[in-house]
Scaffold this motif. Structure first.
Motif, PDB file in Angstrom:
ATOM      1  N   UNK A 191       0.857  -1.181   0.000  1.00 44.41           N
ATOM      2  CA  UNK A 191       0.000   0.000   0.000  1.00 44.41           C
ATOM      3  C   UNK A 191       0.895   1.234   0.000  1.00 44.41           C
ATOM      4  N   UNK A 192       0.597   2.179  -0.901  1.00 49.93           N
ATOM      5  CA  UNK A 192       1.293   3.462  -0.959  1.00 49.93           C
ATOM      6  C   UNK A 192       0.298   4.552  -0.601  1.00 49.93           C
ATOM      7  N   UNK A 193       0.648   5.387   0.379  1.00 51.95           N
ATOM      8  CA  UNK A 193      -0.205   6.497   0.805  1.00 51.95           C
ATOM      9  C   UNK A 193       0.415   7.787   0.284  1.00 51.95           C
ATOM     10  N   UNK A 194      -0.386   8.587  -0.440  1.00 51.51           N
ATOM     11  CA  UNK A 194       0.137   9.725  -1.203  1.00 51.51           C
ATOM     12  C   UNK A 194      -0.585  11.017  -0.805  1.00 51.51           C
ATOM     13  N   UNK A 195       0.179  12.127  -0.701  1.00 59.26           N
ATOM     14  CA  UNK A 195      -0.439  13.403  -0.341  1.00 59.26           C
ATOM     15  C   UNK A 195      -0.897  14.173  -1.585  1.00 59.26           C
ATOM     16  N   UNK A 196      -1.382  15.415  -1.391  1.00 59.79           N
ATOM     17  CA  UNK A 196      -1.914  16.209  -2.503  1.00 59.79           C
ATOM     18  C   UNK A 196      -0.859  16.536  -3.544  1.00 59.79           C
ATOM     19  N   UNK A 197       0.395  16.605  -3.109  1.00 59.67           N
ATOM     20  CA  UNK A 197       1.489  16.928  -4.027  1.00 59.67           C
ATOM     21  C   UNK A 197       1.952  15.708  -4.824  1.00 59.67           C
ATOM     22  N   UNK A 198       1.352  14.574  -4.571  1.00 58.26           N
ATOM     23  CA  UNK A 198       1.738  13.368  -5.290  1.00 58.26           C
ATOM     24  C   UNK A 198       2.961  12.688  -4.719  1.00 58.26           C
ATOM     25  N   UNK A 199       3.272  12.977  -3.450  1.00 57.20           N
ATOM     26  CA  UNK A 199       4.446  12.404  -2.778  1.00 57.20           C
ATOM     27  C   UNK A 199       4.009  11.280  -1.837  1.00 57.20           C
ATOM     28  N   UNK A 200       4.717  10.163  -1.874  1.00 63.08           N
ATOM     29  CA  UNK A 200       4.428   9.044  -0.973  1.00 63.08           C
ATOM     30  C   UNK A 200       4.809   9.438   0.451  1.00 63.08           C
TER      31      UNK A 200
END
Length: 370
Positions: A191-200
């Protein structure tokens, strides 16, 4: 693991959404002779309730265990007392262990046997797909191969339990009545969790012998099992020394030490649990192991592979906001499936769930923080 003469690219798309999130899922068999990935997705349609559960079960050695998990995991979770009291971390941990123990029960064994019977005709077709009748093999030789496989298949041993010699990785994410996302995983799905900037900003870690803590537990479990140690001393199979995965469901041949806790066995069903604040999250990518070892990935660098996948999904989604998420997944699979079955990667089944959170979830989080 037997590979087909050409990959099966029959995709299984699904897209859905509610007021809190939007998601798509997809899967493909690829070069592998059978499809052993199963998925779970549940979104509550009641706007007064926040309950969204997604999962992938990646089979090892058979389809029975992951199929059982996809059918029954949510049922086990709902019946857990900690789940009813919104203690999700405890509930997920207990459910992983409880459903693993259930494979020893009569009801579960009957269901696994039923699945095995259903898959028998599929198994024959898979063998036929691998061995083409023609210059290399005739019909009589093909029948001999099918018979030979039946003899060797431990499912056909009287009174055997399918869960003794097959298993599954498992990964579950839960968004419920909490300000945090919960990720529970055992095995090598990710599972990869990503923020609004597209960063893991958070990710799971594969459970295998490359992890010092996993290796320590496995070696301790083996050292306390003299019979297992003696058997392995004469075993030339490299997987006997270095397991492909060190956590997961089933594979009770690696869980036979009656003096050890269920969590401490050579292959443990105990999940790692990760909590991530929902207010930090925009996207979530869940994938079976095949998705991360494909032709388009860097199998020698886990972080590079994770970043390649994340970048592709975010860029494709931003190019066209109306594009179905399941279609983005399909396009990724097309890049990742090997062009040649003699390749060492890109041959496995692939399954993926891609999720984006809506603004409504942030309103929910703010209310939880008050």
């Amino acid at each position: 693991r037997l590979e087909l003469n050409k990959p099966i690219k029959q995709y299984n798309p699904k897209d859905n959404q509610n007021i809190y999130l939007k998601y798509g899922l997809n899967s493909v068999q690829g070069w592998k002779s059978s499809m052993e990935d199963y998925t779970l997705d549940f979104t509550d349609s009641d706007p007064q309730k926040v309950l969204n559960i997604f999962g992938i079960f990646d089979g090892h050695g058979g389809r029975e265990i992951p199929k059982y998990l996809s059918s029954h995991f949510f049922e086990f979770l709902k019946n857990n007392e900690n789940f009813k009291n919104t203690k999700y971390k405890e509930a997920l941990s207990e459910t992983f262990l409880e459903i693993d123990k259930s494979f020893k029960t009569d009801n579960a064994q009957k269901e696994l046997i039923k699945y095995s019977e259903e898959f028998k005709s599929l198994k024959e077709q898979e063998i036929k797909n691998i061995y083409s009748i023609g210059e290399k093999i005739n019909e009589d030789e093909l029948k001999q191969i099918i018979t030979f496989n039946e003899v060797l298949d431990p499912r056909n041993i009287e009174n055997s339990n399918v869960a003794d010699f097959t298993g599954s990785s498992g990964i579950i994410i839960l968004i419920g009545d909490s300000k945090n996302l919960f990720i529970a995983h055992a095995g090598n799905s990710r599972c990869l969790v990503v923020n609004k900037e597209g960063v893991i900003i958070n990710k799971t870690k594969d459970h295998n012998m490359d992890d010092p803590e996993e290796k320590k537990r496995v070696e301790l479990a083996r050292s306390l099992n003299e019979e297992e140690e003696e058997k392995r001393a004469f075993d030339t199979d490299p997987l006997a020394e270095y397991l492909e995965v060190t956590r997961g469901f089933g594979f009770f041949e690696f869980k036979e030490n009656e003096w050890m806790d269920q969590r401490d066995q050579e292959v443990s069903a105990a999940p790692d649990i990760i909590e991530v604040p929902l207010k930090e999250i925009q996207y979530i990518i869940i994938g079976s192991h095949g998705m991360f070892e494909g032709d388009w990935n860097d199998i020698n660098n886990e972080d590079n592979t994770n970043n390649i996948i994340c970048k592709f999904f975010i860029e494709e989604m931003r190019k066209d906001e109306n594009k179905l998420y399941s279609k983005i997944i399909e396009e990724y699979f097309e890049k990742n499936i090997s062009k040649d079955k003699n390749n060492s990667k890109g041959l496995d089944n692939m399954s993926c769930i891609f999720i984006s959170l809506k603004d409504k979830i942030q309103e929910f989080v703010k209310n939880k923080e008050i």
